[in-house]
Design an enzyme around this catalytic site. Structure first.
Site, PDB file in Angstrom:
ATOM      1  N   ASP A  62      10.006  -1.335   3.413  1.00 28.71           N
ATOM      2  CA  ASP A  62       9.287  -1.607   4.652  1.00 28.71           C
ATOM      3  C   ASP A  62       7.867  -2.070   4.351  1.00 28.71           C
ATOM      4  OD1 ASP A  62       8.214   0.806   3.853  1.00 28.71           O
ATOM      5  OD2 ASP A  62       8.762   1.903   5.667  1.00 28.71           O
ATOM      6  N   SER A  63       7.498  -2.058   3.069  1.00 26.98           N
ATOM      7  CA  SER A  63       6.244  -2.687   2.635  1.00 26.98           C
ATOM      8  C   SER A  63       6.223  -4.173   2.965  1.00 26.98           C
ATOM      9  CB  SER A  63       6.048  -2.496   1.130  1.00 26.98           C
ATOM     10  OG  SER A  63       7.234  -2.824   0.412  1.00 26.98           O
ATOM     11  N   ASP A 101      15.179  -0.171   2.946  1.00 29.14           N
ATOM     12  CA  ASP A 101      14.397   0.821   3.664  1.00 29.14           C
ATOM     13  C   ASP A 101      14.829   0.869   5.126  1.00 29.14           C
ATOM     14  OD1 ASP A 101      12.536   2.578   2.599  1.00 29.14           O
ATOM     15  OD2 ASP A 101      11.001   1.045   2.352  1.00 29.14           O
ATOM     16  N   LYS A 131      17.166   3.862   2.074  1.00 24.55           N
ATOM     17  CA  LYS A 131      16.128   4.847   1.802  1.00 24.55           C
ATOM     18  C   LYS A 131      15.491   5.274   3.105  1.00 24.55           C
ATOM     19  CE  LYS A 131      12.006   3.741   0.078  1.00 24.55           C
ATOM     20  NZ  LYS A 131      11.075   4.356   1.094  1.00 24.55           N
ATOM     21  N   GLU A 133      12.472   8.272   4.802  1.00 24.40           N
ATOM     22  CA  GLU A 133      11.359   9.155   4.485  1.00 24.40           C
ATOM     23  C   GLU A 133      11.526  10.509   5.162  1.00 24.40           C
ATOM     24  OE1 GLU A 133       8.014   5.564   4.175  1.00 24.40           O
ATOM     25  OE2 GLU A 133       7.678   7.273   5.507  1.00 24.40           O
ATOM     26  N   GLU A 199       5.995   9.852  -3.997  1.00 23.11           N
ATOM     27  CA  GLU A 199       4.852   8.935  -3.879  1.00 23.11           C
ATOM     28  C   GLU A 199       3.546   9.696  -3.754  1.00 23.11           C
ATOM     29  OE1 GLU A 199       3.193   5.092  -1.330  1.00 23.11           O
ATOM     30  OE2 GLU A 199       5.231   5.840  -0.986  1.00 23.11           O
TER      31      GLU A 199
END
Length: 281
Positions: A62-63, A101, A131, A133, A199
């Site tokens: 998502d970066s 993501d 992925k 979070e 992270e």
């Protein structure tokens, strides 16, 4: 007496490109204590370069919100933004596992929402894993995805989708918070996550988590003791003007691009380009 030949597993990084890297390959690398690199990718041409270099896992992060779409955080990017990028990375690679993501707002509401989002990435983009979070609060989502046959990478520590709750991009897991992070990591492993991203956590905490889990850890700003490392490719190639402390710049791509575009522009203005060899008769 008959001899028994032992077939060694190929290295995860740089191995033969006969098939895609799988969850079993990732687990086997952990058992061999083999470290491996992971990198982001967002388009087919870049993915091809990284794939041919032997990178075993690529993340369509998502970066992309920042490095592709120009936002100042990961929050605005949508599922519809990321699915075409994921599909492009899958098409541009032949060996790497491609992890997608799940963007902010696409899985937090319920396990069913997470399943519907992940299924889109698998069906429409061809992703091999997803992925998400969060710690114990997303255990129901992880459990449902895994039970549906979708490999899941968990993400702990500085989770950028929660940057507003954290009050900025800060190191996570110091003091008592480290015990909470350890409990989250173990719970996610038990729920079926096949890897855990750590992270911006202290290096000693990342080392303790890594040795306590049977699944691999993937560090980003988490020191040298994780099983793998991941970086945003624009950061490591020198395209990002002010990268984070944990980034090492391996190439000045911004400088090289600046020199190349100026040389091209100067030759167009002066009439040097195109020459006869660049023209058709």
């Amino acid at each position: 007496m008959s001899s028994v030949s032992v077939v060694s597993e190929p290295a995860l990084y740089g191995g033969a490109a006969g098939r895609r890297v799988t969850v079993r390959d990732i687990a086997a690398a952990k058992e061999r204590h083999e470290k491996w690199p992971m990198v982001t990718a967002y388009d087919a041409m870049t993915a091809r370069v990284f794939d041919e270099a032997g990178i075993p896992v690529m993340l369509v992060g998502d970066s992309a919100a920042m490095v592709v779409y120009g936002y100042d955080s990961t929050l605005p990017v949508t599922v519809d933004d990321l699915i075409p990028l994921t599909a492009a990375v899958v098409r541009g690679s032949s060996r790497a596992m491609v992890v997608a993501d799940l963007p902010f707002g696409s899985y937090q509401a319920s396990p069913q929402q997470a399943l519907e989002t992940a299924a889109r990435f698998m069906k429409e983009a061809g992703a091999h894993a997803v992925k998400l979070e969060g710690g114990r609060r997303v255990l129901p989502q992880v459990e449902l995805l895994v039970s549906a046959g979708i490999p899941v990478v968990a993400h702990l520590g500085l989770t950028p989708q929660s940057v507003n709750a954290f009050g900025g991009y800060r190191v996570q897991g110091r003091g008592q918070a480290g015990d909470e992070l350890m409990a989250d990591a173990k719970a996610l492993e038990h729920a079926g996550a096949f890897a855990v991203v750590l992270e911006c956590v202290p290096a000693d905490l990342a080392q303790r988590v890594t040795t306590s889990l049977s699944v691999p850890t993937i560090g980003i700003g988490a020191g040298p003791h994780t099983d793998a490392q991941v970086l945003v490719w624009q950061d490591l190639m020198g395209l990002t003007p002010q990268p984070a402390k944990f980034v090492k710049k391996y190439f000045d791509l911004a400088g090289e691009m600046d020199r190349a575009i100026r040389a091209y522009a100067d030759e167009v203005v002066s009439g040097v380009f195109p020459r006869p060899e660049h023209s058709y008769r």
